[in-house]
Design an enzyme around this catalytic site. Sequence first.
Site, mmCIF file in Angstrom:
data_model
loop_
_atom_site.group_PDB
_atom_site.id
_atom_site.type_symbol
_atom_site.label_atom_id
_atom_site.label_comp_id
_atom_site.label_asym_id
_atom_site.label_seq_id
_atom_site.Cartn_x
_atom_site.Cartn_y
_atom_site.Cartn_z
ATOM 1 N N CYS A 185 0.744 -1.331 0.181
ATOM 2 C CA CYS A 185 -0.174 -0.146 -0.079
ATOM 3 C C CYS A 185 0.545 1.068 -0.404
ATOM 4 C CB CYS A 185 -0.800 0.015 1.093
ATOM 5 S SG CYS A 185 -2.081 -1.550 1.570
ATOM 6 N N HIS A 204 -9.046 3.913 -2.159
ATOM 7 C CA HIS A 204 -7.685 3.381 -1.776
ATOM 8 C C HIS A 204 -7.143 2.608 -2.658
ATOM 9 C CE1 HIS A 204 -4.284 2.027 -0.009
ATOM 10 N NE2 HIS A 204 -4.772 0.798 0.789
#
Lengths: 392, 392
Positions: free
Chosen positions: A87, A336
């Site tokens: 991420c 995201h």
Amino acid sequence: MEGVAIIGAGQTRYGDFPNKGVKELFAEAYLEMLQSVDQSLDPQMIQAAYIGCLSAGSGFQLGQLAPLLMGHVGLPNVNAVRIENACASGGFALYNAACAVASGKFDLVVAAGVEKMRDVSSSKGRYWLGVSGDTEYERLAGSTFAGIYALMAARYMHEYGLKREHLSMVAVKNHKHAVANPKAQFRKEITIEQAMNGVPVAHPFNVWDCSPTTDGAAVVLLCNAKIARNFTSKPVYLKGFGAASDYLAIHDRNSITRLAATRKAAAEAYKQAGIGPGDVNFAEVHDCFTIAEILAYGDLGFCEEGRAHYLLEEGVTQLNGKLPVNSSGGLKAKGHPIGATGCGMACEIFKQLRDEAKEPSRQIKNARFALSHNVGGSGGTAAVFIYQRGDE
Amino acid sequence: MEGVAIIGAGQTRYGDFPNKGVKELFAEAYLEMLQSVDQSLDPQMIQAAYIGCLSAGSGFQLGQLAPLLMGHVGLPNVNAVRIENACASGGFALYNAACAVASGKFDLVVAAGVEKMRDVSSSKGRYWLGVSGDTEYERLAGSTFAGIYALMAARYMHEYGLKREHLSMVAVKNHKHAVANPKAQFRKEITIEQAMNGVPVAHPFNVWDCSPTTDGAAVVLLCNAKIARNFTSKPVYLKGFGAASDYLAIHDRNSITRLAATRKAAAEAYKQAGIGPGDVNFAEVHDCFTIAEILAYGDLGFCEEGRAHYLLEEGVTQLNGKLPVNSSGGLKAKGHPIGATGCGMACEIFKQLRDEAKEPSRQIKNARFALSHNVGGSGGTAAVFIYQRGDE
């Protein structure tokens, strides 16, 4: 070390785009970036590209995604490379692009990220995000990504008196911020009652504590600070950039109510910028789960460890508060898109520090310094950036 | 820009290691690297790590492989990141580690690569390597990696009169070099007759034209040149480093008898080092297929385009020739652990330029400058490095 400026930034809307592939998403963000550069820029002057992406192992393009994307936008011969730290892939792309400019090797470098989470969604998506932790000690033992952050939340509650409603206050705040952001995936407010009573995911989390599955791309253009004003009257300076790692498996860490990687990265960025947490006017932080934003407050020095929930109670991090956090809506509501997230934060800050947030309701006024914070997995890596407005 | 030196290097033997995982392979190479540093080095002084790997999408560890490996060797808190550009992942790891040192951000940085091709071998392995080309235009159309390089070989034959035996001369030479290299996967000579008559793969290639499936790891330690002598009396200076990309699909390129990415990367490296091809005393070049070494001769400036096979006929690139190429055995016989290959070349050159090649028969004498050359896929990316001996 050469100074580094951001002279352009663009991103797609974040969301669920069944009819767009990574090439389309990347090109859309790249073209918006080009349009944001005030003066005429010949794209052929761009020398290198650092592109963050996690899911490029899933089959659509395994190897060499970065040159593929740069070729697609007409720049096949730049120095293009894929950067991966789960991420935090976008944050590490930005970090290494900044190092490349700082070294003096290049004057104009793209930092970008792209992810098509829709194509790895459902069971495969959950499998994928799970392996951003330690495969041997966490995934194969059955833990999920939400489950690991849930352990951190439970421990923070136990040690510091955090309540369930504090977690929900993060979700309510970030959803509220996203309403005015045209790039956000979820542009709707939620009430504290909704946020407290969502479908359970992993105790103490319900679905409103979790960031969504998102497609998207973000592109920023870095420039040697010496020549930034050749291209724009409003550069944004990247005054500090820090990055660090930690053990992937949380059982190896000394504490699970802080992220050591964030603390080390922040110390590096603050030192380089010559400022402290008290100088930061607003921030984009990594709220993949509500507890992650709460940990970030302490790890970035916005409060003492264990006192983060008081910032929420006092409204400090609301858009109209003293230190707005996640004016974009954050990972929770803006969305995201894994590899894009770290560069998307830079896009938001670029707009805000140039007074170009568009919707007057969401423009942060009189800000001089901003910070962005991008985390990989459950804290295995982190990257922190300090930005300074350049039109002073 | 700060100067960059290599002060340590280590690698595993290359081969097929069913009982070792990526952690074991990486640790083995890392420990050999530490042992190669002359003076006492506290590993905790290492600040960052750039680790190349392609197959980290295959399940053993999808995200954040770099911090996982650094945690395994006791350095969980460095700034660790995975770099991916297919077969050039190691070269781009080395390139970006060098940029990080050149920027002045760091004094001590690991550049490394690791690959466990055994775990993605057979049909999955072929699928994997295929996708280092353009998935939409090449893999889905049925082309293989060998097939793409075979097209280049056929075109070179057509344009420049290259013969089938010239391809075999590359294989015979590199197998001969590998015999004395204790790190090589295949330490056996082959005859020109054998090399001409192997099992067909893709016309004009037979199996002896193709590099093998290999497990392995390689680690080098970069240091700010100013302080390199604090750690060793024999640093090797990284005088130039270049990297570039190209269209992935070969139909998009102007020529398939040259790699534009190699030419651009080489120009950058030569310019930075202030030398030309005539100054290079020996080189490690990317011979994933025999034609690749032949293309490299022209692209790196060792001869004019289309004249590479005459270097082979004249024995110029043999170990005892004027410009030895692939003293290690090359990808063909030393082996090709994808992400490790680019850093493994640096290990070979580090040993050679310190007169530590061990086997006297394979030590290259009186060399001052060396070059390494690492290619991603069929030329979608390339990285080139110029090294200078430091004990003069």
